[in-house]
Scaffold this motif. Structure first.
Motif, PDB file in Angstrom:
ATOM      1  N   ALA A  78       1.030  -1.204   0.111  1.00 24.77           N
ATOM      2  CA  ALA A  78       0.079   0.043   0.123  1.00 24.77           C
ATOM      3  C   ALA A  78       0.896   1.257  -0.281  1.00 24.77           C
ATOM      4  O   ALA A  78       1.796   1.249   0.603  1.00 24.77           O
ATOM      5  N   TYR A  79       0.496   2.087  -0.753  1.00 21.67           N
ATOM      6  CA  TYR A  79       1.095   3.410  -1.112  1.00 21.67           C
ATOM      7  C   TYR A  79       0.094   4.449  -0.736  1.00 21.67           C
ATOM      8  O   TYR A  79      -1.135   4.564  -1.473  1.00 21.67           O
ATOM      9  N   PRO A  80       0.678   6.042  -0.531  1.00 24.02           N
ATOM     10  CA  PRO A  80      -0.026   7.057  -0.811  1.00 24.02           C
ATOM     11  C   PRO A  80      -0.527   7.125  -2.261  1.00 24.02           C
ATOM     12  O   PRO A  80       0.580   6.827  -3.071  1.00 24.02           O
ATOM     13  N   TYR A  85       1.536   5.938  -8.048  1.00 22.04           N
ATOM     14  CA  TYR A  85       1.435   6.426  -9.222  1.00 22.04           C
ATOM     15  C   TYR A  85       3.178   6.320  -9.735  1.00 22.04           C
ATOM     16  O   TYR A  85       3.195   5.808 -10.878  1.00 22.04           O
ATOM     17  N   ARG A  86       3.824   6.938  -8.960  1.00 19.87           N
ATOM     18  CA  ARG A  86       5.292   6.868  -9.252  1.00 19.87           C
ATOM     19  C   ARG A  86       6.000   5.495  -9.226  1.00 19.87           C
ATOM     20  O   ARG A  86       6.696   5.116 -10.191  1.00 19.87           O
ATOM     21  N   VAL A  87       5.417   4.667  -8.287  1.00 24.84           N
ATOM     22  CA  VAL A  87       6.210   3.379  -8.092  1.00 24.84           C
ATOM     23  C   VAL A  87       5.737   2.529  -9.381  1.00 24.84           C
ATOM     24  O   VAL A  87       6.309   1.818  -9.725  1.00 24.84           O
ATOM     25  N   PHE A  88       4.514   2.849  -9.481  1.00 26.22           N
ATOM     26  CA  PHE A  88       3.900   1.907 -10.931  1.00 26.22           C
ATOM     27  C   PHE A  88       4.429   2.296 -12.097  1.00 26.22           C
ATOM     28  O   PHE A  88       5.005   1.420 -12.878  1.00 26.22           O
ATOM     29  N   LYS A  96      -1.285  -2.794 -10.678  1.00 26.17           N
ATOM     30  CA  LYS A  96      -1.906  -1.840 -10.057  1.00 26.17           C
ATOM     31  C   LYS A  96      -3.400  -1.823  -9.849  1.00 26.17           C
ATOM     32  O   LYS A  96      -4.071  -2.226 -10.952  1.00 26.17           O
ATOM     33  N   TYR A  97      -3.906  -1.948  -8.618  1.00 26.12           N
ATOM     34  CA  TYR A  97      -5.457  -1.991  -8.594  1.00 26.12           C
ATOM     35  C   TYR A  97      -5.967  -1.235  -7.379  1.00 26.12           C
ATOM     36  O   TYR A  97      -5.478  -1.257  -6.534  1.00 26.12           O
ATOM     37  N   PRO A  98      -7.126  -0.213  -7.680  1.00 23.89           N
ATOM     38  CA  PRO A  98      -7.535  -0.244  -9.056  1.00 23.89           C
ATOM     39  C   PRO A  98      -6.921   1.130 -10.000  1.00 23.89           C
ATOM     40  O   PRO A  98      -5.959   1.682  -9.407  1.00 23.89           O
ATOM     41  N   ALA A 105      -4.270  10.938 -16.444  1.00 23.91           N
ATOM     42  CA  ALA A 105      -3.932  10.627 -17.871  1.00 23.91           C
ATOM     43  C   ALA A 105      -2.743  11.457 -18.095  1.00 23.91           C
ATOM     44  O   ALA A 105      -1.993  10.736 -19.106  1.00 23.91           O
ATOM     45  N   LYS A 106      -2.407  12.539 -17.846  1.00 22.75           N
ATOM     46  CA  LYS A 106      -1.083  13.547 -18.248  1.00 22.75           C
ATOM     47  C   LYS A 106       0.024  12.618 -17.697  1.00 22.75           C
ATOM     48  O   LYS A 106       0.953  12.434 -18.427  1.00 22.75           O
ATOM     49  N   LEU A 107       0.240  12.195 -16.519  1.00 18.15           N
ATOM     50  CA  LEU A 107       1.338  11.598 -15.947  1.00 18.15           C
ATOM     51  C   LEU A 107       1.509  10.374 -16.748  1.00 18.15           C
ATOM     52  O   LEU A 107       2.730   9.929 -16.683  1.00 18.15           O
ATOM     53  N   LYS A 108       0.704   9.614 -17.224  1.00 17.82           N
ATOM     54  CA  LYS A 108       0.925   8.392 -17.843  1.00 17.82           C
ATOM     55  C   LYS A 108       0.806   8.429 -19.423  1.00 17.82           C
ATOM     56  O   LYS A 108       1.061   7.487 -19.858  1.00 17.82           O
ATOM     57  N   GLU A 109       0.788   9.385 -19.973  1.00 15.06           N
ATOM     58  CA  GLU A 109       0.666   9.466 -21.549  1.00 15.06           C
ATOM     59  C   GLU A 109       1.498   9.076 -22.131  1.00 15.06           C
ATOM     60  O   GLU A 109       1.751   8.627 -23.530  1.00 15.06           O
ATOM     61  N   ASN A 110       2.700   8.874 -21.493  1.00 15.92           N
ATOM     62  CA  ASN A 110       4.178   8.293 -22.506  1.00 15.92           C
ATOM     63  C   ASN A 110       4.261   6.979 -22.003  1.00 15.92           C
ATOM     64  O   ASN A 110       5.517   6.376 -22.461  1.00 15.92           O
TER      65      ASN A 110
END
Length: 261
Positions: A78-80, A85-88, A96-98, A105-110
Motif C-alpha cells: 500500500a502506498y499514498p 503512481y510513481r512506483v507503478f 496496480k489496482y484499482p 492521464a497526463k502523468l501516464k501519457e508516455n
C-alpha cells in the motif's frame, strides 16, 4: 556467395529475435509471485481499508480469488496515492489496482499500460439528506468533500462563486454536517459513503444519492505495464467466474445506485 551470407544472416537474426521474445514470454509465465500496488486509504470500504499494516476489503478478496485460481502469490503493498503512481510507472510494482485510463492521464501519457476489462462500475456523486433527492444545482450553496477527493463536476460552480466547497478529514464529520444541514450535500464515492453511513454510524439511509446533480460514472480496472499476459488471464477470470464475482459484490454491497427509470 555474398548474397548467400546476407540471406543466412537475415534468417539468423530473425531466429535470434524469436528466441529472445519466446524466452522472455516463457519466463513471465513461470513467474508466480507478483507485487500488487494498492491505495493506502485508511477507510474506503467496501472496496478497501489499510489500517495497522493490514489491507482488507472487496479489492483484496477478488484479487486473491484470481491468484488462487492461477496458483499465484500476490503481495499487496500500500502506498499514498501520488507515490503509488510513481512506483507503478517506474516498474517497482507488477500490477496496480484499482486503475482507470483517465486517472492521472497526463502523468501516464508516455507509458504503454495494459488495462483489464471492467471489474466494477463506480459512481462519485452527491449524497443529500433524505427528502432532498430532487434538489438541483441552483439549490446547492455549500458542498462537503473528504480531504484529497476532488469534486471535478463542481469546480466550475466554485470558481464562479455559486458554490462553496469545504474539505473534511473523516466521513463521520462530513455525514454529520449534512444531517445537521450545514451542507446541502457531500461529494464522494456513493458506495463508500453508504457503507460508512449504514454499517459504521448505523444511520440507515438517512442520506440518499441525488442523481439530479452532476456525478461521475466510470469503471475500475486492473492494470500492468510489465505483464499483459496476466491482464489477459484476469479478463478470462472475470468472464468465467462472473457468478462468483457477482456474489462477492453482493457480499460487500457493491450495487448499482442509479435510480431505476
Amino acid at each position: 556467395m555474398k548474397g548467400l551470407f546476407v540471406k543466412f544472416l537475415k534468417y539468423f537474426l530473425i531466429f535470434l529475435i524469436f528466441s529472445v521474445n519466446h524466452t522472455v514470454f516463457a519466463k513471465s509465465l513461470e513467474k508466480k509471485e507478483f507485487i500488487i500496488g494498492v491505495q493506502n486509504f485508511k477507510y474506503y470500504l467496501p472496496y478497501s481499508q489499510y489500517s495497522k499494516r493490514k489491507y482488507i476489503g472487496f479489492n483484496k478478496e477478488l484479487l486473491l480469488m484470481f491468484a488462487q485460481k492461477k496458483s499465484y502469490k500476490f503481495i499487496f503493498v500500500a502506498y499514498p496515492l501520488k507515490r503509488l503512481y510513481r512506483v507503478f510507472l517506474s516498474n517497482k510494482v507488477d500490477l496496480k489496482y484499482p486503475d482507470n485510463p483517465y486517472w492521472n492521464a497526463k502523468l501516464k501519457e508516455n507509458t504503454k499500460i495494459f488495462y483489464s476489462d471492467s471489474v466494477v462500475e463506480y459512481i462519485d456523486g452527491v449524497m443529500v439528506k433524505k427528502g432532498n433527492e430532487n434538489i438541483n444545482i441552483r439549490g446547492m450553496r455549500h458542498l462537503g468533500v473528504v480531504a484529497g477527493f476532488t469534486p471535478y463536476p463542481y469546480l466550475k460552480y466554485e470558481k464562479n462563486g455559486q458554490l462553496k466547497i469545504s474539505e473534511e478529514f473523516d466521513y463521520k464529520t462530513m455525514i454529520t454536517k449534512v444531517l445537521l444541514e450545514r451542507y446541502e450535500g457531500i461529494y464522494s464515492n456513493i458506495a463508500v459513503t453508504k457503507h460508512y453511513l449504514n454499517d459504521v454510524m448505523h444511520k440507515n439511509n438517512e442520506l440518499v444519492f441525488n442523481a439530479n446533480l452532476p456525478y461521475v460514472r466510470s469503471d475500475r480496472y486492473l492494470s500492468s505495464i510489465k505483464y499483459p499476459e496476466i491482464i489477459e488471464e484476469f479478463n478470462n477470470f472475470l468472464e468465467v467466474e462472473k457468478t462468483r464475482i457477482d456474489e462477492l459484490k453482493k457480499k460487500y454491497k457493491i450495487l448499482n445506485y442509479l435510480p431505476s427509470k
